[in-house]
Design a protein around this motif. Structure first.
Motif, PDB file in Angstrom:
ATOM      1  N   LYS A  56       0.845  -1.196   0.000  1.00 22.83           N
ATOM      2  CA  LYS A  56       0.000   0.000   0.000  1.00 22.83           C
ATOM      3  C   LYS A  56       0.883   1.249   0.000  1.00 22.83           C
ATOM      4  O   LYS A  56       1.812   1.361   0.787  1.00 22.83           O
ATOM      5  CB  LYS A  56      -0.927   0.008   1.221  1.00 22.83           C
ATOM      6  N   ARG A  57       0.572   2.184  -0.888  1.00 23.22           N
ATOM      7  CA  ARG A  57       1.371   3.407  -1.027  1.00 23.22           C
ATOM      8  C   ARG A  57       0.863   4.491  -0.080  1.00 23.22           C
ATOM      9  O   ARG A  57      -0.337   4.720   0.030  1.00 23.22           O
ATOM     10  CB  ARG A  57       1.303   3.922  -2.438  1.00 23.22           C
ATOM     11  N   TYR A  58       1.784   5.153   0.606  1.00 20.61           N
ATOM     12  CA  TYR A  58       1.472   6.252   1.515  1.00 20.61           C
ATOM     13  C   TYR A  58       2.213   7.505   1.062  1.00 20.61           C
ATOM     14  O   TYR A  58       3.331   7.424   0.568  1.00 20.61           O
ATOM     15  CB  TYR A  58       1.904   5.930   2.952  1.00 20.61           C
ATOM     16  N   SER A  59       1.576   8.651   1.252  1.00 21.35           N
ATOM     17  CA  SER A  59       2.194   9.943   0.954  1.00 21.35           C
ATOM     18  C   SER A  59       2.231  10.758   2.234  1.00 21.35           C
ATOM     19  O   SER A  59       1.249  10.787   2.974  1.00 21.35           O
ATOM     20  CB  SER A  59       1.393  10.704  -0.091  1.00 21.35           C
ATOM     21  N   ILE A  60       3.355  11.404   2.465  1.00 19.91           N
ATOM     22  CA  ILE A  60       3.526  12.234   3.653  1.00 19.91           C
ATOM     23  C   ILE A  60       3.954  13.627   3.202  1.00 19.91           C
ATOM     24  O   ILE A  60       4.829  13.767   2.344  1.00 19.91           O
ATOM     25  CB  ILE A  60       4.601  11.659   4.595  1.00 19.91           C
ATOM     26  N   THR A  61       3.323  14.632   3.783  1.00 22.45           N
ATOM     27  CA  THR A  61       3.731  16.015   3.552  1.00 22.45           C
ATOM     28  C   THR A  61       4.286  16.547   4.855  1.00 22.45           C
ATOM     29  O   THR A  61       3.641  16.447   5.903  1.00 22.45           O
ATOM     30  CB  THR A  61       2.535  16.873   3.103  1.00 22.45           C
ATOM     31  N   GLU A  62       5.499  17.073   4.815  1.00 24.07           N
ATOM     32  CA  GLU A  62       6.138  17.621   6.003  1.00 24.07           C
ATOM     33  C   GLU A  62       6.580  19.061   5.729  1.00 24.07           C
ATOM     34  O   GLU A  62       6.856  19.422   4.591  1.00 24.07           O
ATOM     35  CB  GLU A  62       7.374  16.802   6.388  1.00 24.07           C
ATOM     36  N   VAL A  63       6.661  19.834   6.799  1.00 23.78           N
ATOM     37  CA  VAL A  63       7.255  21.169   6.726  1.00 23.78           C
ATOM     38  C   VAL A  63       8.635  21.052   7.365  1.00 23.78           C
ATOM     39  O   VAL A  63       8.746  20.743   8.552  1.00 23.78           O
ATOM     40  CB  VAL A  63       6.404  22.218   7.473  1.00 23.78           C
ATOM     41  N   TRP A  64       9.675  21.231   6.567  1.00 17.42           N
ATOM     42  CA  TRP A  64      11.041  21.213   7.086  1.00 17.42           C
ATOM     43  C   TRP A  64      11.360  22.652   7.497  1.00 17.42           C
ATOM     44  O   TRP A  64      11.553  23.526   6.652  1.00 17.42           O
ATOM     45  CB  TRP A  64      12.015  20.703   6.037  1.00 17.42           C
ATOM     46  N   ALA A  65      11.356  22.879   8.788  1.00 21.63           N
ATOM     47  CA  ALA A  65      11.469  24.231   9.329  1.00 21.63           C
ATOM     48  C   ALA A  65      12.891  24.772   9.213  1.00 21.63           C
ATOM     49  O   ALA A  65      13.870  24.058   9.456  1.00 21.63           O
ATOM     50  CB  ALA A  65      11.021  24.249  10.782  1.00 21.63           C
ATOM     51  N   GLU A  66      12.964  26.040   8.869  1.00 19.03           N
ATOM     52  CA  GLU A  66      14.234  26.755   8.789  1.00 19.03           C
ATOM     53  C   GLU A  66      14.304  27.874   9.823  1.00 19.03           C
ATOM     54  O   GLU A  66      15.368  28.404  10.100  1.00 19.03           O
ATOM     55  CB  GLU A  66      14.403  27.328   7.385  1.00 19.03           C
ATOM     56  N   ASN A  67      13.133  28.223  10.381  1.00 15.31           N
ATOM     57  CA  ASN A  67      13.061  29.295  11.362  1.00 15.31           C
ATOM     58  C   ASN A  67      11.871  29.016  12.269  1.00 15.31           C
ATOM     59  O   ASN A  67      10.879  28.438  11.841  1.00 15.31           O
ATOM     60  CB  ASN A  67      12.893  30.642  10.660  1.00 15.31           C
ATOM     61  N   MET A  68      11.982  29.424  13.520  1.00 23.17           N
ATOM     62  CA  MET A  68      10.903  29.226  14.474  1.00 23.17           C
ATOM     63  C   MET A  68      10.928  30.358  15.488  1.00 23.17           C
ATOM     64  O   MET A  68      11.990  30.848  15.850  1.00 23.17           O
ATOM     65  CB  MET A  68      11.099  27.902  15.215  1.00 23.17           C
ATOM     66  N   GLU A  69       9.742  30.765  15.898  1.00 20.03           N
ATOM     67  CA  GLU A  69       9.621  31.763  16.957  1.00 20.03           C
ATOM     68  C   GLU A  69       8.598  31.246  17.960  1.00 20.03           C
ATOM     69  O   GLU A  69       7.510  30.815  17.575  1.00 20.03           O
ATOM     70  CB  GLU A  69       9.146  33.084  16.365  1.00 20.03           C
ATOM     71  N   MET A  70       8.956  31.266  19.231  1.00 20.48           N
ATOM     72  CA  MET A  70       8.036  30.821  20.272  1.00 20.48           C
ATOM     73  C   MET A  70       7.117  31.976  20.630  1.00 20.48           C
ATOM     74  O   MET A  70       7.589  33.057  20.977  1.00 20.48           O
ATOM     75  CB  MET A  70       8.819  30.310  21.476  1.00 20.48           C
ATOM     76  N   LEU A  71       5.812  31.763  20.555  1.00 19.15           N
ATOM     77  CA  LEU A  71       4.840  32.827  20.782  1.00 19.15           C
ATOM     78  C   LEU A  71       4.121  32.696  22.124  1.00 19.15           C
ATOM     79  O   LEU A  71       3.407  33.620  22.516  1.00 19.15           O
ATOM     80  CB  LEU A  71       3.802  32.844  19.649  1.00 19.15           C
ATOM     81  N   THR A  72       4.288  31.563  22.815  1.00 17.68           N
ATOM     82  CA  THR A  72       3.675  31.394  24.130  1.00 17.68           C
ATOM     83  C   THR A  72       4.423  32.286  25.108  1.00 17.68           C
ATOM     84  O   THR A  72       5.651  32.215  25.198  1.00 17.68           O
ATOM     85  CB  THR A  72       3.755  29.924  24.592  1.00 17.68           C
ATOM     86  N   PRO A  73       3.711  33.143  25.859  1.00 13.45           N
ATOM     87  CA  PRO A  73       4.390  33.999  26.835  1.00 13.45           C
ATOM     88  C   PRO A  73       5.203  33.163  27.813  1.00 13.45           C
ATOM     89  O   PRO A  73       4.784  32.081  28.230  1.00 13.45           O
ATOM     90  CB  PRO A  73       3.250  34.719  27.555  1.00 13.45           C
TER      91      PRO A  73
END
Length: 121
Positions: free
Chosen positions: A91-108
């Protein structure tokens, strides 16, 4: 150009692994929500939540390991990566990922500290 920008909440505790020569890799899900609204004719359009698979490497992954937890709000910037594979039954599966290059934490910081203190108890 392949560029993705997301603001959302971490869906589960990040999974951290170390691969060749101690390179850190972090994987986690990020939920983004488009708020619902009411059309002029009174029809209700509900909230829509999408889930994204995030992958971070090296220093970003090490930061995630120390500071990012389930429920935290993040800004993530990166690029889309598509992968397909066949399981042992063919059975064939497809995966979409976001390979992050930058991140900012927004939780106080105070909210994140309170969450960490509650986890310790």
């Amino acid at each position: 150009m392949n560029k993705v920008m997301l603001i959302g909440n971490v869906g589960k505790e990040p999974e951290i692994r170390y691969v060749d020569h101690g390179v850190a890799v972090a994987r986690f899900s990020l939920a983004t929500t488009e708020r619902g609204y009411t059309l002029q004719n009174g029809t209700q359009v509900p909230d829509r939540t999408d889930w994204h698979n995030i992958v971070m490497w090296r220093r970003l992954a090490e930061i995630v390991e120390k500071y990012v937890h389930k429920g935290d709000k993040l800004y993530v910037e990166g690029r889309l990566r598509y992968t397909t594979y066949d399981d042992k039954h063919g059975k064939r599966y497809s995966i979409t990922e976001v390979w992050a290059e930058n991140m900012e934490m927004l939780t106080p910081k105070s909210v994140a500290d309170n969450k960490s203190a509650a986890d310790v108890k």
